[in-house]
Scaffold this active site. Structure first.
Site, PDB file in Angstrom:
ATOM      1  N   HIS A 410       0.889  -1.257   0.147  1.00  0.00           N
ATOM      2  CA  HIS A 410      -0.024   0.048   0.165  1.00  0.00           C
ATOM      3  C   HIS A 410       0.738   1.277   0.084  1.00  0.00           C
ATOM      4  O   HIS A 410       0.299   2.321  -0.146  1.00  0.00           O
ATOM      5  CB  HIS A 410      -0.906   0.050   1.244  1.00  0.00           C
ATOM      6  CG  HIS A 410      -2.340   0.696   1.047  1.00  0.00           C
ATOM      7  ND1 HIS A 410      -2.432   1.611  -0.048  1.00  0.00           N
ATOM      8  CD2 HIS A 410      -3.295   0.707   1.817  1.00  0.00           C
ATOM      9  CE1 HIS A 410      -3.744   1.804   0.123  1.00  0.00           C
ATOM     10  NE2 HIS A 410      -4.236   1.653   1.011  1.00  0.00           N
ATOM     11  N   ASP A 414      -2.086   2.057  -4.615  1.00  0.00           N
ATOM     12  CA  ASP A 414      -3.486   2.434  -4.073  1.00  0.00           C
ATOM     13  C   ASP A 414      -4.606   1.433  -3.895  1.00  0.00           C
ATOM     14  O   ASP A 414      -4.543   0.368  -4.908  1.00  0.00           O
ATOM     15  CB  ASP A 414      -3.727   3.637  -4.884  1.00  0.00           C
ATOM     16  CG  ASP A 414      -2.919   4.948  -4.845  1.00  0.00           C
ATOM     17  OD1 ASP A 414      -2.260   4.922  -3.860  1.00  0.00           O
ATOM     18  OD2 ASP A 414      -2.794   5.823  -5.483  1.00  0.00           O
TER      19      ASP A 414
END
Length: 438
Positions: A410, A414
Site C-alpha cells: 500500500h 493504491d
C-alpha cells in the site's frame, strides 16, 4: 595410517559462506568415497558435500545452523596412507586435529583375591517386629473404576468440589468407602496414580518439550516473512470468481490435448490473465527498493509460484511469462515444481520473480491474507474452489466459485489500482475466451 582434512568447497559463484543444515555422519562412522557427509545451504540452494576418500570420521568442525566460510575445515578423517593433514598444518590454516571422540574404557580396578564377605542376613526378629520398619504405603485399590456409562459415583459435596478443582473425573476414581463412596484419600491416591490410570483409559498426560533449532530453509523463510511484514504496508483484497466456464474449457482442452502437451491446471489460465492485466497496469509488475526510494518497474513478467516442499516453502520462478502460451506455461510450472520438490532447483530458478502466485490447492480456505514476496509489490492468492448456489435473477443455480485473495504494497499501490487489477483478472477468468484474444 594418516589423517585427511576436508574443507568446505566453493558452492556457488560469489558465495563466501554457507549454512550447515544437516550432518549425514557422526564421529566414529566409517565412510566410503563419494558418500554424502553434510548438506549446506546458500540462497535457498542446498548443496551436498561428498567425501573424496574412504576413512573414519575423527572430527566434525561445525554444528547444525552454523555459518561456515568457504575453505574452512569441516571434517577430519583417519585414512589409509599419509592423508593430507601434514600439508594442512604446515600451511597454518587448519586447526589441530581434535582427539577422536571414541569412548575410552577405564581400566578395571584389580579385584582382591579374598572374596568379600556375604552380607549378614536380616534379623528375623526385626523383620517380625512391625515397629522395626516404617509402615509401607497401602497401594491404592483400583476396583470399582471405571464405572459403567451413566453410573453416578458416590461422594460428598466437599469431595466433588475438590475433584472439580483438581480436574479429576470422579467416574474414574475407585471408592474405598461404604458402598464404593469416594473419600478424600481416594482423590489423593488417584492423583498420585493419575498417569497410570490415564494410560489404562487411553489418555496419557504428556509434559515433554522438544527444542527444534530453526536452521536452513526454515530460518530463511522466517527472516523473509519477518522482513516483508515489518517493511511492507499490506492491503488485502478478496474477490470471488465464477470459474464454471473456465473449468468447462479446461476439461475440454485436456480431453482433446495432443500427447506432447501437459495437462492444464488452473494456474496457466491465471498466469495468462495476470499477463494481460499487467499489460494495462505495469506498476504491479515491480520491485520496490524502499531504502533507495526507487520502484523498479519490469517489462518482463517473471511469475513466482509459491510451492510447498518437504523442506519448506520455496518460490520457483516462471521467467518471461509474457512470452509463453497456455501449454508452455503449464509445462514450465510442472518442471519447476518437480525440481523444487526434489531439491534440485537452481538459485536462478528460485530467484528473480517480479510478482507471485500462492495457492494451497484444495486446502486453500475461503479467504487468506498472503504475505508479499519482498521486495515485490503484489501477490495473488488462490483459494479453494467450491460449488455454491448463485442467484441468476430467477432462481438459484449451482456454480463453481473460487476466491482470489491478493495483497498489495500500500506504500506504492493504491487501493483503487489493486481493485482494478483484480477485477480485470476476474473478467478474464469468468470469460476465458478473452484470454486468447490479443
Amino acid at each position: 595410517m594418516g589423517e585427511h582434512v576436508i574443507k568446505l568447497p566453493d558452492v556457488g559463484e560469489g558465495v563466501a559462506e554457507a549454512e550447515l543444515v544437516e550432518w549425514h555422519v557422526k564421529v566414529g562412522d566409517l565412510v566410503r568415497e563419494d558418500a554424502v557427509l553434510a548438506a549446506v545451504m546458500t540462497d535457498k540452494a542446498t548443496v551436498e558435500i561428498p567425501s573424496p576418500v574412504d576413512g573414519e570420521i575423527l572430527w566434525l568442525g561445525a554444528e547444525i545452523g552454523d555459518t561456515v566460510a568457504i575453505g574452512s575445515p569441516i571434517v577430519r578423517l583417519k585414512v589409509a596412507g599419509e592423508g593430507n593433514v601434514t600439508a594442512e598444518i604446515g600451511g597454518g590454516d587448519a586447526p589441530k586435529a581434535e582427539a577422536p571422540a571414541k569412548s575410552v574404557e577405564p581400566k578395571a580396578e584389580p579385584q582382591p583375591s579374598t572374596p568379600k564377605p556375604a552380607p549378614k542376613p536380616a534379623d528375623p526378629s526385626a523383620k517380625a517386629s512391625p515397629a522395626a520398619a516404617p509402615k509401607a504405603a497401602r497401594p491404592p485399590s483400583i476396583s470399582g473404576a471405571p464405572r459403567a456409562e451413566g453410573e453416578k459415583p458416590l461422594a460428598s459435596p466437599a469431595v466433588r468440589l475438590r475433584a472439580k478443582e483438581a480436574g479429576v473425573d470422579l467416574r474414574q476414581v475407585p471408592g474405598s468407602g461404604p458402598a464404593g463412596r469416594i473419600t478424600h484419600e481416594d482423590i489423593d491416591a488417584f492423583v498420585a496414580r493419575g498417569p497410570q490410570v490415564a494410560r489404562a483409559t487411553g489418555l496419557a498426560r504428556k509434559d515433554g518439550v522438544e527444542d527444534i533449532k530453526v536452521v536452513g530453509l526454515r530460518r530463511k523463510i522466517a527472516e523473509k516473512m519477518a522482513l516483508a511484514k515489518s517493511r511492507i504496508a499490506h492491503i488485502t483484497y478478496v474477490e470471488e470468481i465464477d470459474v464454471t466456464a473456465l473449468e468447462e474449457l479446461r476439461a475440454t482442452l485436456n480431453k482433446e490435448k495432443r500427447a506432447d502437451r501437459p495437462k492444464l491446471t488452473l494456474l496457466p489460465f491465471l498466469m495468462r490473465a495476470m499477463v494481460k492485466a499487467i499489460a494495462e497496469q505495469p506498476n504491479l509488475n515491480a520491485l520496490f527498493d524502499d531504502e533507495a526510494g526507487v520502484i523498479h518497474q519490469h517489462e518482463g513478467i517473471h511469475i513466482g509460484i509459491a510451492a510447498q516442499t518437504p523442506n519448506g516453502l520455496v518460490v520457483p520462478v516462471v521467467k518471461h511469462a509474457e512470452a509463453r502460451d497456455l501449454w508452455d506455461s503449464a509445462a514450465e510450472v510442472n518442471r519447476l515444481a518437480d525440481a523444487a520438490k526434489a531439491g534440485t532447483a537452481s538459485r536462478e530458478e528460485l530467484s528473480g520473480s517480479t510478482i507471485t502466485i500462492t495457492s494451497l490447492g484444495a486446502m486453500g480456505g475461503v479467504a487468506t491474507t498472503p504475505v508479499i514476496n519482498y521486495p515485490e509489490v503484489a501477490i495473488v492468492g488462490v483459494n479453494k474452489m467450491m460449488v455454491r448456489p448463485v442467484w441468476d435473477g430467477t432462481q438459484f443455480i449451482p456454480r463453481k466459485m473460487m476466491n482470489l485473495s491478493s495483497s498489495f504494497d500500500h506504500r506504492v499501490i493504491d487501493g483503487w489500482d489493486a481493485a482494478v487489477f483484480v477485477q480485470r483478472i476476474k473478467a478474464l477468468l469468468e470469460t476465458p475466451a478473452l484470454i486468447f484474444v490479443d
